[in-house]
Design an enzyme around this catalytic site. Structure first.
Site, short mmCIF file in Angstrom:
data_model
loop_
_atom_site.label_atom_id
_atom_site.label_comp_id
_atom_site.label_asym_id
_atom_site.label_seq_id
_atom_site.Cartn_x
_atom_site.Cartn_y
_atom_site.Cartn_z
N THR A 136 0.83 -1.19 0.00
CA THR A 136 0.00 0.00 0.00
C THR A 136 0.87 1.25 0.00
O THR A 136 1.82 1.34 0.78
CB THR A 136 -0.91 0.00 1.25
OG1 THR A 136 -1.83 -1.09 1.17
CG2 THR A 136 -1.68 1.30 1.38
N SER A 137 0.56 2.20 -0.88
CA SER A 137 1.23 3.51 -0.94
C SER A 137 2.74 3.32 -1.17
O SER A 137 3.14 2.86 -2.23
CB SER A 137 0.94 4.29 0.34
OG SER A 137 1.33 5.63 0.22
N SER A 138 3.59 3.65 -0.20
CA SER A 138 5.03 3.40 -0.38
C SER A 138 5.27 1.92 -0.65
O SER A 138 6.12 1.55 -1.47
CB SER A 138 5.79 3.83 0.88
OG SER A 138 7.16 3.52 0.77
#
Length: 300
Positions: A136-138
């Site tokens: 998720t995300s990074s």
């Protein structure tokens, strides 16, 4: 970068009530960067067992992501090993900006995570031929990097609100700087390339590789104001070129209201080479759909 949604908070509370927990692997020292390795190994495991690498977001941790997501009870049900890398940076982000990390065996965070898979195969009975990655995300950005730089390690990836492989490159960025490099142009959805150019970029990170490429599942919200929505189209362009597939099917309100599913190439949502989900009105980040990940990985 990542603010926990109400969904994630509820998931964390639900998981916390189960007594399930991850364990830090003190014996892992294969670097080259100082990421922590945490694992969850179910008591019942048929060896060799599938491996799922789950990579957390900025302002997060391996421990936090293990409870925000619902992979652990699914690991108990389906008998797979979970690896949770833990960022070494003060802000909890992974490096996806340096040449070292973007390049196969280049000495960055990606190589450390690949070495965690090798460790799990050797020490926990993991299956080197059934290894998958999600984040998720990074962690989503790192998932794209892992699949790009280590297509020999992973069979498939699932990306929640990330950016294309190589999009976050910052000239002069190093694998050990804290915080890792940040690309405003990429984050804001201003970095655009042709599908061919994106594909060439991914291939350049492991130029000698000629084998099969991992299948990809991409999720992104239209209201994402952290890693802006244009990154979804750029990511789909990239993997459609790498996997040499064209758009074949679009389905509205799938798997739920407001989501638009697109399939590239032949197959279903569980078997196609490339599947995308555009989530209308969803910000940063799209909630994790764990059971769909496992179906895409061929575990469930």
């Amino acid at each position: 970068m990542q603010l926990l949604t109400a969904f994630a908070s509820v998931a964390a509370l639900a998981a916390a009530g189960t007594c399930q927990s991850i364990t830090k692997v003190s014996g892992f020292n294969s670097g080259p960067t100082s990421l922590g390795m945490y694992v969850y190994v179910p008591k019942t495991l048929t060896k060799p067992a599938p491996i799922v690498v789950a990579i957390h977001h900025c302002q997060g941790s391996a421990q936090g992501y293990s409870t925000e997501t619902k992979y652990m009870p699914l690991a108990d049900s389906h008998g797979f090993i979970l690896i949770y890398p833990n960022s070494r940076s003060s802000g909890g982000c992974f490096d996806v900006s340096s040449t070292a990390t973007l390049t196969h065996n280049g000495g960055g965070d990606s190589q450390t995570i690949a070495n965690m898979v090798t460790y799990a195969v050797a020490n926990y009975g993991g299956d080197a031929n059934r290894t998958f990655v999600t984040g998720t995300s990074s962690g989503a950005m790192m998932t794209n990097v892992m699949v790009g730089a280590y297509p020999n390690v992973f069979k498939a990836g699932s990306v929640y609100s990330g950016v294309p492989d190589g999009c976050f490159y910052v000239s002069g960025s190093t694998a050990t700087q804290d915080p890792p490099g940040w690309s405003n142009s990429c984050a804001n959805g201003q970095t655009t390339k042709t599908a061919q150019a994106w594909g060439d970029l991914t291939r350049s990170y492991y130029p000698s590789y000629t084998g099969a490429r991992p299948r990809m599942q991409i999720w992104h919200g239209t209201a994402d104001n952290t890693l802006h929505y244009p990154n979804y189209a750029e990511t789909m362009k990239q993997w459609s070129n790498v996997l040499a597939v064209d758009l074949s099917k679009t389905t509205s309100n799938s798997p739920q209201s407001g989501y638009t599913q697109i399939i590239y190439g032949n197959g279903t949502t569980a078997t196609a080479s490339l599947v995308g989900y555009s989530a209308a009105g969803v910000g940063h980040t799209v909630p994790v759909h764990e059971t769909m990940d496992l179906a895409f990985f061929g575990i469930a």
